[in-house]
Design a protein around this motif. Structure first.
Motif, mmCIF file in Angstrom:
data_model
loop_
_atom_site.group_PDB
_atom_site.id
_atom_site.type_symbol
_atom_site.label_atom_id
_atom_site.label_comp_id
_atom_site.label_asym_id
_atom_site.label_seq_id
_atom_site.Cartn_x
_atom_site.Cartn_y
_atom_site.Cartn_z
ATOM 1 N N UNK A 161 0.829 -1.207 0.000
ATOM 2 C CA UNK A 161 0.000 0.000 0.000
ATOM 3 C C UNK A 161 0.864 1.258 0.000
ATOM 4 N N UNK A 162 1.948 1.185 0.769
ATOM 5 C CA UNK A 162 2.862 2.338 0.756
ATOM 6 C C UNK A 162 3.460 2.556 -0.630
ATOM 7 N N UNK A 163 3.858 1.492 -1.292
ATOM 8 C CA UNK A 163 4.435 1.601 -2.655
ATOM 9 C C UNK A 163 3.414 2.166 -3.641
ATOM 10 N N UNK A 164 2.178 1.725 -3.451
ATOM 11 C CA UNK A 164 1.121 2.241 -4.351
ATOM 12 C C UNK A 164 0.963 3.739 -4.167
ATOM 13 N N UNK A 165 0.983 4.166 -2.909
ATOM 14 C CA UNK A 165 0.858 5.601 -2.662
ATOM 15 C C UNK A 165 2.033 6.386 -3.244
ATOM 16 N N UNK A 166 3.240 5.836 -3.073
ATOM 17 C CA UNK A 166 4.436 6.518 -3.617
ATOM 18 C C UNK A 166 4.353 6.587 -5.148
ATOM 19 N N UNK A 167 3.978 5.454 -5.784
ATOM 20 C CA UNK A 167 3.860 5.416 -7.248
ATOM 21 C C UNK A 167 2.786 6.378 -7.740
ATOM 22 N N UNK A 168 1.722 6.430 -6.948
ATOM 23 C CA UNK A 168 0.633 7.335 -7.319
ATOM 24 C C UNK A 168 1.112 8.788 -7.310
ATOM 25 N N UNK A 169 1.884 9.134 -6.265
ATOM 26 C CA UNK A 169 2.400 10.503 -6.188
ATOM 27 C C UNK A 169 3.371 10.805 -7.332
ATOM 28 N N UNK A 170 4.206 9.843 -7.651
ATOM 29 C CA UNK A 170 5.168 10.052 -8.754
ATOM 30 C C UNK A 170 4.444 10.197 -10.096
#
Length: 394
Positions: A161-170
């Motif tokens: 979930x953290x990776x998804x949030x980071x990818x989403x921000x990028x």
């Protein structure tokens, strides 16, 4: 006798004065007309020269305008090439923009899918706290090993979930960058298009103005050319008129000379029939003055047709039949004769010429005809053609 002679002389002088007066009157009339024509010709020549200069100036202006049009045409061609190159850039940029838009759509779809996953996970997290999740994992596990495995899986889900949030921000940042690039490219292309369009409009306007100027100058050139042609035609007419006047003057002079010669010959003939010729036996002929007076002489008398020639005539060698060099001595008194009538070498007296030597012959000198030598062409022309008395002295 004296009275008769005076009357004859008076008639002769009157005739010569009348003929001379007529000749002078004709000459003055035609000479005045010739002078007027000459003045008109000079004036018309000035007009022709002025129009030719104006024609040359207009032609120079036309050449300059044509050179300017060629330069403008070259600029228009270069501008069109630049516009074509810019259009290629625009097309490439538009293609890039479309690709960026497709990438943005793909990223947005990806983000939307992630949002659904995160939404479901958030709902699950709300329903089960982390402690309850761990407790459930502990009680529901059959062994410590299964618990560890489940705990590890839950940790990985949380990290995912953290990776998804980071990818989403990028992805959001990348979308903003792509949109900024697209906006910048569209602005540059729009400015380039506007600049080239303005330049093309200015060139087209300049081209139109120069073409209008060229049309005006070409019309002016045609008008000046027509004026030059008319002036040259008028000049040719004046020149033709002058030639006719000159020919008329020459004819009148020749006719006047012929009339004067005929009148003089007629008067001399009347004078000759009016008085006897004294021929003393003891005296030899003598030239008096210029030889125009009659002389008393002993010898054979005859009347002959006399013309004049010079040593400078075409085809003349300057050496007479008897070997005299008349070209070196143009003032010699020599006549050309027909030897069958007047023997070569004879000393003769010619009325209006004086004492001379029969020292030459000629192809046209046949019978009672002679040719008297004159020092120049003017004197020969003045002598003309006349019937004179000739005495063979020895």
């Amino acid at each position: 006798m004296q009275t008769t002679r005076k009357r004859i002389i008076l008639v002769l002088l009157t005739t010569m004065l009348c003929v001379s007066g007529s000749m002078v009157t004709y000459a003055q009339t035609n000479t005045e007309a010739l002078h007027n024509a000459q003045a008109q010709l000079e004036q018309k020549q000035q007009v022709v020269e002025q129009k030719v200069q104006e024609q040359q100036a207009v032609n120079k202006d036309i050449e300059d305008i044509q050179n300017e049009l060629k330069s403008i045409s070259d600029e228009i061609a270069n501008n069109r090439d630049e516009m074509a190159a810019t259009q290629e850039k625009i097309d490439a940029t538009n293609k890039l923009i479309e690709e960026k838009k497709e990438e943005i759509v793909a990223i947005e779809d990806k983000m939307l899918a992630r949002q659904e996953v995160m939404k479901k996970r958030a709902v699950a997290m709300q329903q089960n706290s982390n402690v309850n999740l761990i407790i459930n994992l502990f009680f529901e596990s059959d062994s410590i090993t299964e618990f560890i495995q489940r705990a590890s899986a839950a940790s990985e889900l949380i990290d995912a979930d953290k990776d998804i949030l980071i990818a989403q921000q990028e992805d959001l940042k990348q979308i903003e960058k792509d949109k900024a690039v697209i906006d910048q490219q569209e602005k540059v292309l729009e400015e380039d298009q506007k600049a080239l369009a303005d330049q093309q409009a200015a060139l087209d306007q300049n081209m139109q103005k120069r073409q209008q100027t060229l049309t005006v100058m070409q019309q002016k050139y045609a008008q000046v050319s027509q004026q030059v042609a008319m002036a040259q035609q008028e000049k040719a007419g004046i020149e033709s008129q002058m030639k006719n006047l000159q020919a008329a003057i020459q004819r009148e002079q020749e006719e006047a000379k012929a009339r004067a010669a005929a009148a003089a010959a007629a008067a001399r003939a009347r004078a000759a029939t009016a008085r006897p010729i004294a021929v003393p036996v003891a005296n030899k002929p003598a030239s008096q003055g210029n030889g125009t007076s009659q002389v008393a002489a002993e010898g054979k008398e005859m009347y002959v047709t006399a013309t004049a020639y010079t040593a400078d005539c075409a085809g003349c060698s300057g050496i007479t039949t008897t070997g005299q060099n008349v070209r070196a001595n143009p003032n010699m008194k020599i006549i050309a004769v027909d030897p069958s009538v007047i023997p070569l070498g004879s000393r003769v007296w010619v009325e209006g010429y004086g004492v001379a030597i029969a020292g030459d012959t000629g192809g046209a000198i046949k019978g009672h005809r002679i040719d008297v030598l004159m020092p120049n062409k003017a004197a020969a022309l003045a002598f003309g053609r006349k019937t004179v008395k000739l005495v063979i002295l020895n």
